[in-house]
Write a protein that holds these residues in place. Sequence first.
Motif, PDB file in Angstrom:
ATOM      1  N   ASN A  97     -56.136 -45.750 -33.043  1.00 32.11           N
ATOM      2  CA  ASN A  97     -55.669 -44.361 -33.097  1.00 32.11           C
ATOM      3  C   ASN A  97     -54.145 -44.271 -33.064  1.00 32.11           C
ATOM      4  O   ASN A  97     -53.568 -43.689 -32.159  1.00 32.11           O
ATOM      5  CB  ASN A  97     -56.273 -43.549 -31.946  1.00 32.11           C
ATOM      6  CG  ASN A  97     -55.958 -44.143 -30.578  1.00 32.11           C
ATOM      7  OD1 ASN A  97     -55.408 -45.239 -30.488  1.00 32.11           O
ATOM      8  ND2 ASN A  97     -56.268 -43.433 -29.525  1.00 32.11           N
ATOM      9  N   PRO A  98     -53.495 -44.867 -34.088  1.00 27.15           N
ATOM     10  CA  PRO A  98     -52.037 -44.719 -34.122  1.00 27.15           C
ATOM     11  C   PRO A  98     -51.675 -43.257 -34.346  1.00 27.15           C
ATOM     12  O   PRO A  98     -52.459 -42.496 -34.905  1.00 27.15           O
ATOM     13  CB  PRO A  98     -51.628 -45.564 -35.330  1.00 27.15           C
ATOM     14  CG  PRO A  98     -52.843 -45.672 -36.168  1.00 27.15           C
ATOM     15  CD  PRO A  98     -54.015 -45.598 -35.246  1.00 27.15           C
ATOM     16  N   PHE A  99     -50.474 -42.878 -33.878  1.00 27.58           N
ATOM     17  CA  PHE A  99     -49.987 -41.530 -34.155  1.00 27.58           C
ATOM     18  C   PHE A  99     -49.599 -41.444 -35.626  1.00 27.58           C
ATOM     19  O   PHE A  99     -49.198 -42.447 -36.221  1.00 27.58           O
ATOM     20  CB  PHE A  99     -48.751 -41.228 -33.310  1.00 27.58           C
ATOM     21  CG  PHE A  99     -49.004 -41.273 -31.840  1.00 27.58           C
ATOM     22  CD1 PHE A  99     -49.820 -40.320 -31.240  1.00 27.58           C
ATOM     23  CD2 PHE A  99     -48.433 -42.250 -31.055  1.00 27.58           C
ATOM     24  CE1 PHE A  99     -50.052 -40.360 -29.877  1.00 27.58           C
ATOM     25  CE2 PHE A  99     -48.666 -42.295 -29.689  1.00 27.58           C
ATOM     26  CZ  PHE A  99     -49.478 -41.344 -29.103  1.00 27.58           C
ATOM     27  N   PRO A 100     -49.689 -40.251 -36.209  1.00 29.91           N
ATOM     28  CA  PRO A 100     -49.267 -40.111 -37.604  1.00 29.91           C
ATOM     29  C   PRO A 100     -47.745 -40.129 -37.716  1.00 29.91           C
ATOM     30  O   PRO A 100     -47.140 -39.214 -38.245  1.00 29.91           O
ATOM     31  CB  PRO A 100     -49.849 -38.755 -38.004  1.00 29.91           C
ATOM     32  CG  PRO A 100     -50.013 -38.012 -36.734  1.00 29.91           C
ATOM     33  CD  PRO A 100     -50.219 -39.015 -35.660  1.00 29.91           C
ATOM     34  N   LYS A 101     -47.156 -41.177 -37.191  1.00 26.10           N
ATOM     35  CA  LYS A 101     -45.701 -41.339 -37.218  1.00 26.10           C
ATOM     36  C   LYS A 101     -45.400 -42.728 -37.771  1.00 26.10           C
ATOM     37  O   LYS A 101     -46.313 -43.457 -38.131  1.00 26.10           O
ATOM     38  CB  LYS A 101     -45.139 -41.239 -35.793  1.00 26.10           C
ATOM     39  CG  LYS A 101     -45.444 -39.942 -35.070  1.00 26.10           C
ATOM     40  CD  LYS A 101     -45.029 -40.050 -33.613  1.00 26.10           C
ATOM     41  CE  LYS A 101     -45.414 -38.838 -32.809  1.00 26.10           C
ATOM     42  NZ  LYS A 101     -44.413 -37.773 -32.792  1.00 26.10           N
ATOM     43  N   TYR A 109     -42.999 -44.831 -28.669  1.00 26.68           N
ATOM     44  CA  TYR A 109     -43.501 -43.587 -28.068  1.00 26.68           C
ATOM     45  C   TYR A 109     -43.475 -43.604 -26.545  1.00 26.68           C
ATOM     46  O   TYR A 109     -42.908 -42.738 -25.896  1.00 26.68           O
ATOM     47  CB  TYR A 109     -44.925 -43.331 -28.560  1.00 26.68           C
ATOM     48  CG  TYR A 109     -45.479 -41.970 -28.199  1.00 26.68           C
ATOM     49  CD1 TYR A 109     -45.389 -40.911 -29.087  1.00 26.68           C
ATOM     50  CD2 TYR A 109     -46.113 -41.736 -26.982  1.00 26.68           C
ATOM     51  CE1 TYR A 109     -45.895 -39.666 -28.781  1.00 26.68           C
ATOM     52  CE2 TYR A 109     -46.614 -40.485 -26.661  1.00 26.68           C
ATOM     53  CZ  TYR A 109     -46.503 -39.459 -27.571  1.00 26.68           C
ATOM     54  OH  TYR A 109     -47.012 -38.220 -27.245  1.00 26.68           O
ATOM     55  N   LEU A 147     -50.200 -44.939 -40.560  1.00 25.87           N
ATOM     56  CA  LEU A 147     -51.538 -44.738 -41.112  1.00 25.87           C
ATOM     57  C   LEU A 147     -51.740 -45.532 -42.394  1.00 25.87           C
ATOM     58  O   LEU A 147     -52.855 -45.668 -42.870  1.00 25.87           O
ATOM     59  CB  LEU A 147     -51.783 -43.247 -41.372  1.00 25.87           C
ATOM     60  CG  LEU A 147     -51.733 -42.376 -40.113  1.00 25.87           C
ATOM     61  CD1 LEU A 147     -51.922 -40.909 -40.460  1.00 25.87           C
ATOM     62  CD2 LEU A 147     -52.779 -42.805 -39.105  1.00 25.87           C
ATOM     63  N   ARG A 161     -48.061 -50.995 -28.992  1.00 24.39           N
ATOM     64  CA  ARG A 161     -47.635 -49.736 -28.401  1.00 24.39           C
ATOM     65  C   ARG A 161     -47.882 -49.730 -26.892  1.00 24.39           C
ATOM     66  O   ARG A 161     -47.087 -49.235 -26.103  1.00 24.39           O
ATOM     67  CB  ARG A 161     -48.467 -48.640 -29.092  1.00 24.39           C
ATOM     68  CG  ARG A 161     -48.291 -47.260 -28.619  1.00 24.39           C
ATOM     69  CD  ARG A 161     -49.041 -46.328 -29.534  1.00 24.39           C
ATOM     70  NE  ARG A 161     -50.470 -46.293 -29.241  1.00 24.39           N
ATOM     71  CZ  ARG A 161     -51.342 -45.541 -29.900  1.00 24.39           C
ATOM     72  NH1 ARG A 161     -50.948 -44.783 -30.895  1.00 24.39           N
ATOM     73  NH2 ARG A 161     -52.615 -45.544 -29.574  1.00 24.39           N
TER      74      ARG A 161
ATOM     75  N   SER B 162     -58.329 -38.058 -29.984  1.00 22.94           N
ATOM     76  CA  SER B 162     -57.815 -39.428 -29.855  1.00 22.94           C
ATOM     77  C   SER B 162     -56.286 -39.448 -29.801  1.00 22.94           C
ATOM     78  O   SER B 162     -55.705 -40.337 -29.180  1.00 22.94           O
ATOM     79  CB  SER B 162     -58.312 -40.286 -31.014  1.00 22.94           C
ATOM     80  OG  SER B 162     -57.727 -39.872 -32.219  1.00 22.94           O
ATOM     81  N   TYR B 163     -55.611 -38.465 -30.421  1.00 21.46           N
ATOM     82  CA  TYR B 163     -54.151 -38.405 -30.319  1.00 21.46           C
ATOM     83  C   TYR B 163     -53.739 -38.124 -28.884  1.00 21.46           C
ATOM     84  O   TYR B 163     -52.812 -38.732 -28.352  1.00 21.46           O
ATOM     85  CB  TYR B 163     -53.564 -37.299 -31.198  1.00 21.46           C
ATOM     86  CG  TYR B 163     -53.594 -37.565 -32.681  1.00 21.46           C
ATOM     87  CD1 TYR B 163     -54.135 -38.740 -33.190  1.00 21.46           C
ATOM     88  CD2 TYR B 163     -53.092 -36.638 -33.573  1.00 21.46           C
ATOM     89  CE1 TYR B 163     -54.165 -38.960 -34.547  1.00 21.46           C
ATOM     90  CE2 TYR B 163     -53.119 -36.859 -34.937  1.00 21.46           C
ATOM     91  CZ  TYR B 163     -53.663 -38.024 -35.415  1.00 21.46           C
ATOM     92  OH  TYR B 163     -53.694 -38.237 -36.765  1.00 21.46           O
ATOM     93  N   LEU B 170     -50.479 -43.778 -22.652  1.00 22.03           N
ATOM     94  CA  LEU B 170     -49.168 -44.432 -22.617  1.00 22.03           C
ATOM     95  C   LEU B 170     -48.296 -43.878 -21.499  1.00 22.03           C
ATOM     96  O   LEU B 170     -47.107 -44.197 -21.401  1.00 22.03           O
ATOM     97  CB  LEU B 170     -48.457 -44.249 -23.959  1.00 22.03           C
ATOM     98  CG  LEU B 170     -49.071 -45.044 -25.107  1.00 22.03           C
ATOM     99  CD1 LEU B 170     -48.509 -44.591 -26.435  1.00 22.03           C
ATOM    100  CD2 LEU B 170     -48.818 -46.533 -24.907  1.00 22.03           C
ATOM    101  N   LYS B 180     -44.663 -33.852 -28.255  1.00 23.03           N
ATOM    102  CA  LYS B 180     -44.465 -34.951 -29.203  1.00 23.03           C
ATOM    103  C   LYS B 180     -45.653 -35.191 -30.121  1.00 23.03           C
ATOM    104  O   LYS B 180     -45.501 -35.799 -31.171  1.00 23.03           O
ATOM    105  CB  LYS B 180     -44.166 -36.256 -28.437  1.00 23.03           C
ATOM    106  CG  LYS B 180     -42.793 -36.245 -27.779  1.00 23.03           C
ATOM    107  CD  LYS B 180     -42.477 -37.587 -27.177  1.00 23.03           C
ATOM    108  CE  LYS B 180     -42.222 -38.651 -28.222  1.00 23.03           C
ATOM    109  NZ  LYS B 180     -41.596 -39.859 -27.661  1.00 23.03           N
ATOM    110  N   HIS B 280     -46.265 -35.300 -43.458  1.00 22.90           N
ATOM    111  CA  HIS B 280     -45.817 -36.018 -42.272  1.00 22.90           C
ATOM    112  C   HIS B 280     -46.950 -36.308 -41.302  1.00 22.90           C
ATOM    113  O   HIS B 280     -46.998 -37.347 -40.678  1.00 22.90           O
ATOM    114  CB  HIS B 280     -44.747 -35.212 -41.544  1.00 22.90           C
ATOM    115  CG  HIS B 280     -43.400 -35.399 -42.118  1.00 22.90           C
ATOM    116  ND1 HIS B 280     -42.611 -36.461 -41.779  1.00 22.90           N
ATOM    117  CD2 HIS B 280     -42.715 -34.682 -43.025  1.00 22.90           C
ATOM    118  CE1 HIS B 280     -41.483 -36.367 -42.460  1.00 22.90           C
ATOM    119  NE2 HIS B 280     -41.528 -35.310 -43.219  1.00 22.90           N
ATOM    120  N   TYR B 281     -47.840 -35.335 -41.150  1.00 22.89           N
ATOM    121  CA  TYR B 281     -48.860 -35.466 -40.112  1.00 22.89           C
ATOM    122  C   TYR B 281     -50.251 -35.513 -40.697  1.00 22.89           C
ATOM    123  O   TYR B 281     -51.136 -34.803 -40.272  1.00 22.89           O
ATOM    124  CB  TYR B 281     -48.739 -34.313 -39.119  1.00 22.89           C
ATOM    125  CG  TYR B 281     -47.494 -34.425 -38.314  1.00 22.89           C
ATOM    126  CD1 TYR B 281     -47.443 -35.278 -37.227  1.00 22.89           C
ATOM    127  CD2 TYR B 281     -46.359 -33.727 -38.661  1.00 22.89           C
ATOM    128  CE1 TYR B 281     -46.296 -35.420 -36.510  1.00 22.89           C
ATOM    129  CE2 TYR B 281     -45.203 -33.870 -37.937  1.00 22.89           C
ATOM    130  CZ  TYR B 281     -45.174 -34.720 -36.868  1.00 22.89           C
ATOM    131  OH  TYR B 281     -44.037 -34.855 -36.149  1.00 22.89           O
TER     132      TYR B 281
END
Lengths: 252, 282
Positions: A97-101, A109, A147, A161, B162-163, B170, B180, B280-281
């Motif tokens: 589940n990586p961030f969309p970054k 992060y 992604l 991460r 999940s985000y 973290l 964020k 971007h997202y």
Amino acid sequence: MDNIAAMRVENVNFFYGKKQALRNINMEIYKNQVTAIIGPSGCGKSTFIRLFNRMNDLVPNTKVEGKIYLDNKDILYPKVNVVKLRRKVGMVFQKPNPFPKSIFQNVSYGLEIKSKNKDFIKEQVVKSLKRAALWEEVKDRLYDNALGLSGGQQQRLCIARCLAVEPDVLLFDEPCASLDPHSTRRIEELIQELKEYYTIVIVTHNLQQASRVADYTAFLYLGELIEFGETGRLFTVPEDKRTEQYITGKFG
Amino acid sequence: MKSEITQKLGFTLLFFCILIMLFFLGVLVYFVASKGFSVLSWNFLTDIPREGMTAGGIAPAIVGTLYLTLGSIIFSLPLGVACAIYLCEYGPKSYVVNIIRISINNLAGVPSVVFGLFGLAVFVKFFGFGVSMLSGSLTLGMLVLPQIISASQEALLAVPQSYREASFALGATPWQTIKKTTLPAALPGILTGTILSIGRVAGETAPIIFTAATFYMRGFPDSVFSEVMALPYHIYALMTEGTHPEQQTQIAYGCALILLLLVLSVSAIAIIIRQKQRKHYG
Ligand SMILES: Nc1ncnc2c1ncn2[C@@H]1O[C@H](COP(=O)(O)OP(=O)(O)OP(=O)(O)O)[C@@H](O)[C@H]1O
Ligand SMILES: [Mg+2]
């Protein structure tokens, strides 16, 4: 082998509403060892591992009893600073589940939350990516969206991460469940390397995986800890009838 | 065999419904465009009304509508997003919060003229803002607030859990997680809600009749406390007041056409912003 307990679980019960998901669990997690948690679907493996970083706090209407000691402090105590705890006990989830970054932003992060020092962050990102065995594959595209990576790479990114915040304990909840055999092997090798620096708990469905990576194995069944011991011993001469039935594929 | 016929019949019917819809949409656009087109000119867009509304342009009404729309969004977007964040991310999942949620949904169904009366009583009279751009913007803002809150809530709920879990795991605090991760991921959805609101605000007449609008102005509003002309109210006034119904009707259609174009272009801009954000997202 002389083992130091990194965490000690005492009389832990867990409830979703009225439904009890964990029943009176007692065990130890040893320092710099890999502990696998196995058991059939729905037996409470995820519920159990999510106690170690208080992830179940996010689920409404739940109740936990008992104690889990980490550094002689009970982390289940309601007033524990969960933010600090989660920096000590990192978690990698079943689905990457990586961030969309960008790749860089994913690893930084957890660092940016704490530090404004750009050089330190950069250094730490590189170090974590190297440790997660991903550096060589991404060093030329650190600023691309995460992604765009393959499933296995994404999962290693999630590991990187997590390493970046320098935890003591790493929790893996079925980290290979959505990966192909090749990526799975890479993650398993990685876990072997990481145990030099971290205490590791891994939930897995895959018994071979448990026997390959784990020093200790715990067998959960219907929310109860049926058996806990050295992996080799547990798989060859199980003490409990139910463990034997499970590892020989009689149910599950 | 029979089920196939039923299916065919069903799809034909659905197609027919779409045709009816397209027909009315086409007729509407054609009607407004053909009747309004004749009065369009550069002068019409940039000049003030002259000779008792029978000549000149509608520039103050265009500007007024833009101001009112912008003012209402400036007020309702941050407030609406903040409310949605509280309800979705912070607020306890309690009985009271549920009641608040239901009330907000019901607020969306309140007729706009009721908001007009409310604005008159509260902003114009009680707060003493008078009949002004400020009162009108606030009233229109109130009107679209429920819509923005609902859209923002939906957008926040659509952000994968999940985000949030990844961020919390973290060691991020709830506030850092929202700032964020959750909010940026929800932004495209929130903007969609805002687009719809912009269309609604620009076209509303009832809420501004008592709170902001005036039939005639020599120039442009010079402060938030001045009255403004606005396109929808101007149309209404042209059709109901004055002494030259012939010319006025023509101008009214011109206004309607401009209003349509205005709403469409504002929406287009917002859609472009949204597409950029989406990239971007993912
Ligand atoms: N949010 C929840 N609300 C209510 N019950 C839940 C919830 N999450 C899990 N449970 C129940 O708690 C029990 C243990 O679930 P858990 O997810 O810990 O099992 P698991 O061993 O991880 O299963 P799997 O191998 O399928 O991931 C199951 O019976 C499940 O239905
Ligand atoms: Mg599970």
